[in-house]
Write an enzyme that holds these catalytic residues in place. Structure first.
Site, PDB file in Angstrom:
ATOM      1  N   HIS A 268     -87.686  68.701-131.430  1.00 35.24           N
ATOM      2  CA  HIS A 268     -88.750  69.690-131.636  1.00 35.24           C
ATOM      3  C   HIS A 268     -89.101  70.281-130.273  1.00 35.24           C
ATOM      4  CE1 HIS A 268     -92.581  71.505-132.596  1.00 35.24           C
ATOM      5  NE2 HIS A 268     -92.491  71.146-133.853  1.00 35.24           N
TER       6      HIS A 268
ATOM      7  N   GLU B  43    -101.748  73.786-133.260  1.00 29.76           N
ATOM      8  CA  GLU B  43    -100.336  73.491-133.042  1.00 29.76           C
ATOM      9  C   GLU B  43     -99.501  74.708-133.418  1.00 29.76           C
ATOM     10  OE1 GLU B  43     -98.706  70.033-134.921  1.00 29.76           O
ATOM     11  OE2 GLU B  43    -100.456  68.788-134.485  1.00 29.76           O
TER      12      GLU B  43
ATOM     13  N   GLU C 170    -103.291  66.524-140.177  1.00 30.06           N
ATOM     14  CA  GLU C 170    -102.588  67.184-141.271  1.00 30.06           C
ATOM     15  C   GLU C 170    -102.732  66.423-142.591  1.00 30.06           C
ATOM     16  OE1 GLU C 170     -98.578  67.819-139.917  1.00 30.06           O
ATOM     17  OE2 GLU C 170     -99.127  69.601-138.782  1.00 30.06           O
TER      18      GLU C 170
END
Length: 682
Positions: free
Chosen positions: A371, A320, A164
């Site tokens: 998460h 993802e 990322e």
């Protein structure tokens, strides 16, 4: 820095598909967070769930190199051996998104600095300056050691470079400043050329030397120089890209047949993904739309279409996503039961060759311990686990679609330079939002099931019937000519306000607005007159009442005809939307932001005039997408994004639902809540 040959990239991806034998399924696996006895349970459950690919090592630099030059690879050896033994491929990451504590401690100059001069601290991730030679040296060293050690390992299926990009979007440290000056010298050649491009005659900003130039940082008494800011954004992206390509070239040297990628973040502002996509073998996406957002499926679809478009329609990877909450928002609700299936298969319908999640096992420690994951804290007794396992069992039924494409005759222009420039300060409105404008134009096409691809202004447009251009504020001469030629040669174009205003240096074009597109559109914009936040104006579009918001162009017709007019206010009776026959084609111009119903009517009218057909007419909430397999067979996806059953008229199909759950009766298909059906077509 040599981009991979597209043919070589396609060959690498074919080998990966052949190795997996189906669509990729899995997620990020972080075994360093768990004792090794847990790994055995993990691989057993992965096989039970149908997992065939996991991303490993993304944040493991500190575990692999706990001290400078001291390497502990044994644990990763054992893990990769275990994955290979169980037939699970490794998407092996270079761990450079998480520099270790010793690097920050011994070389604090590697930590990035923000525009206010504050140095980012160690304690999270991505805490590095991409221009730092010290960071680049250590990043190259750990990458070299990984590539050398695991080249030829039976688990290695692909390479995952970094994670990322970037961390801090723009580093303003002294090292970055020096690199910025060199970058400017390379771009402009002479400081006089830079002065001309930036318009430094304004406010006496003339430079006599590149050495005088600083990154745009600190406090200014007045508005910033637009060219200065725009070039710093470009430079910052180039520095991150240089970090990626350096690591890519290292792993490529050791493993020339293994595909290489990093993970994009969809419609992300700070990196020009057109440039990045050309430097990797496949586009990969991380996406976390709100599961309870009423437009979540629309936001996901536009991101999926953008990713597919970045490499000319080639298949891409969903790297993802989330099985549930992702702790990014103030309140993170659970995903509705059953929604995981259509949201995941929506990516496959729109060209993905994988469904992957962050992460495999839900963490007990760290910032993302709440998460969601494929294997939740509650283990295999949970609904999420059951849905993950069921999805993994279904994906092999779609194996024949791996490598397939989505065919679109409508293109939406997306340009990062234009995005960066249009949101700089000093414009008639400080509320110009590029992504919002794109979604305003994309939304009606999605609801009508009209396939869409995204293109740059300079792309080959010959395969499209309709091109949609949301607020292309900045455009170079080549892009302007390309769009103009498309219409001249018979294409249909829809363009919205504040387009064609500046050149590539953000200098206002001469001759009046809309600058580059005056002749094409057949009009002159006398003035920009943005509406105040609580203001609207009535519209009349072909006898239908509508509402205008956000913006008003004061338009003088110069060959175009009015399609919609204002019905109130100072500009009552003046054109709000125009249409112009130009060459063999037609250009429609939106001088305001219409309400959704009017916008839909305008876009679908343009699509009809361009002879663009939707995939299928469906009830609201039912998405219809067509994906073509490599053998040429079309497959119709029908996805129910609602919690209610719906009936859908079904065209002739060539076989039963590949997922085995839907059987049409009398030409009508009944879709249960969140159900997905996939039919081969004649």
């Amino acid at each position: 820095m040599t981009p991979p040959d597209p043919a070589d990239s396609r060959d690498r991806m074919r080998r990966l598909r052949a190795r997996l034998g189906t669509l990729a399924y899995g997620g990020d696996y972080n075994p360093e967070q768990w004792p090794e006895e847990t790994w055995l349970e993990d691989v057993r459950l992965m096989r039970e769930a149908g997992v065939n690919l996991v991303s490993v090592g993304v944040f493991s630099w500190g575990r692999l190199e706990p001290r400078p030059g001291v390497h502990h690879f044994g644990w990763l050896d054992r893990l990769l051996d275990l994955l290979a033994e169980h037939g699970i491929g490794a998407n092996l990451a270079t761990p450079t998104a998480a520099p270790p504590a010793w690097l920050a401690h011994e070389h604090p100059e590697t930590l990035p600095v923000d525009a206010e001069g504050r140095r980012v601290a160690f304690g999270a991730r991505q805490h590095y300056c991409p221009s730092s030679p010290v960071f680049r040296h250590h990043a190259a060293d750990i990458t070299e050691r990984l590539a050398e050690r695991y080249a030829g390992h039976p688990a290695l299926a692909m390479w995952h470079i970094g994670n990322e990009y970037p961390g801090l979007a723009h580093c303003h440290c002294e090292v970055s400043a020096a690199h910025f000056r060199r970058w400017l010298a390379g771009r402009y050649g002479t400081v006089d050329a830079l002065n001309a491009a930036w318009g430094t005659a304004f406010w006496g900003q003339h430079y006599d030397s590149f050495d005088w130039i600083e990154p745009p940082r600190g406090r200014l008494l007045g508005g910033p120089n637009p060219g200065h800011h725009l070039d710093f954004v470009r430079f910052s992206g180039d520095e991150s890209l240089a970090c990626f390509t350096a690591e890519r070239d290292i792993v490529r040297r050791h493993t020339p047949d293994i595909p290489v990628a990093t993970n994009f973040m969809g419609g992300f502002k700070h990196l020009d993904y057109w440039r990045w996509a050309a430097e990797e073998d496949v586009v990969a996406l991380d996406i976390y739309p709100n599961s309870w957002d009423r437009e979540g499926q629309v936001l996901a679809a536009y991101n999926f279409d953008l990713m597919r478009s970045l490499r000319g329609g080639e298949p891409w990877l969903l790297m993802e996503s989330s099985t549930g909450p992702n702790v990014q928002r103030r309140r993170n609700s659970a995903r509705p039961a059953g929604q995981l299936r259509p949201r995941s298969l929506q990516a496959v319908a729109r060209g993905a060759d994988s469904v992957m999640f962050f992460q495999w096992r839900e963490s007990r420690v760290g910032a993302e311990r709440y998460h969601s994951a494929m294997l939740p804290h509650g283990g295999t007794r949970t609904r999420v686990w059951r849905e993950v396992r069921e999805l993994g069992g279904e994906l092999p039924r779609l194996a024949g679609l791996a490598g397939g494409r989505v065919v679109a005759e409508t293109a939406v222009v997306w340009d990062w330079d234009a995005w960066w420039a249009v949101e700089l300060p000093g414009h008639p409105s400080a509320d110009l939002d590029f992504r919002a404008r794109v979604l305003d134009h994309y939304r009606p096409l999605w609801h009508a099931n009209v396939p869409v691809e995204f293109v740059s202004p300079r792309a080959d447009l010959s395969g499209y019937r309709l091109v949609v251009v949301p607020s292309l504020y900045l455009v170079d001469d080549a892009g302007a000519k390309n769009l103009t030629d498309f219409v001249r040669d018979g294409g249909h174009l829809v363009m919205s306000y504040f387009s064609g205003i500046t050149d590539e240096h953000d200098r206002v074009r001469e001759g009046g607005h809309p600058g580059a597109f005056r002749e094409l559109l057949g009009l002159l914009v006398e003035e920009f007159s943005p509406l105040q936040p609580d203001e609207t104006r009535g519209l009349d579009h072909a006898g239908r009442a509508g509402v205008a918001g956000e913006w008003q162009d004061v338009i003088l017709l110069d060959g175009a005809e009015a399609v919609a007019e204002y019905t109130e206010g100072e500009y009552r009776g003046r054109p709000a939307v125009t249409r112009h026959r130009f060459g063999a084609g037609t250009a429609t111009y939106l001088g305001t932001s219409p309400d959704q119903a009017t916008m839909s009517a305008l876009l679908l009218d343009a699509a009809e005039r361009a002879r663009v057909a939707p995939v299928l007419a469906t009830p609201d909430g039912i998405e219809a997408v067509r994906r073509r397999a490599e053998d040429g067979t079309d497959h119709l996806f029908l996805l129910n994004h609602t919690d209610r059953p719906h009936e859908v008229p079904l065209p002739p199909v060539a076989g039963p639902d590949l997922l085995g759950g839907a059987a049409p009766e009398g030409g009508v298909l009944r879709l249960a809540p969140y159900q997905v059906a996939v039919f081969p077509e004649p």
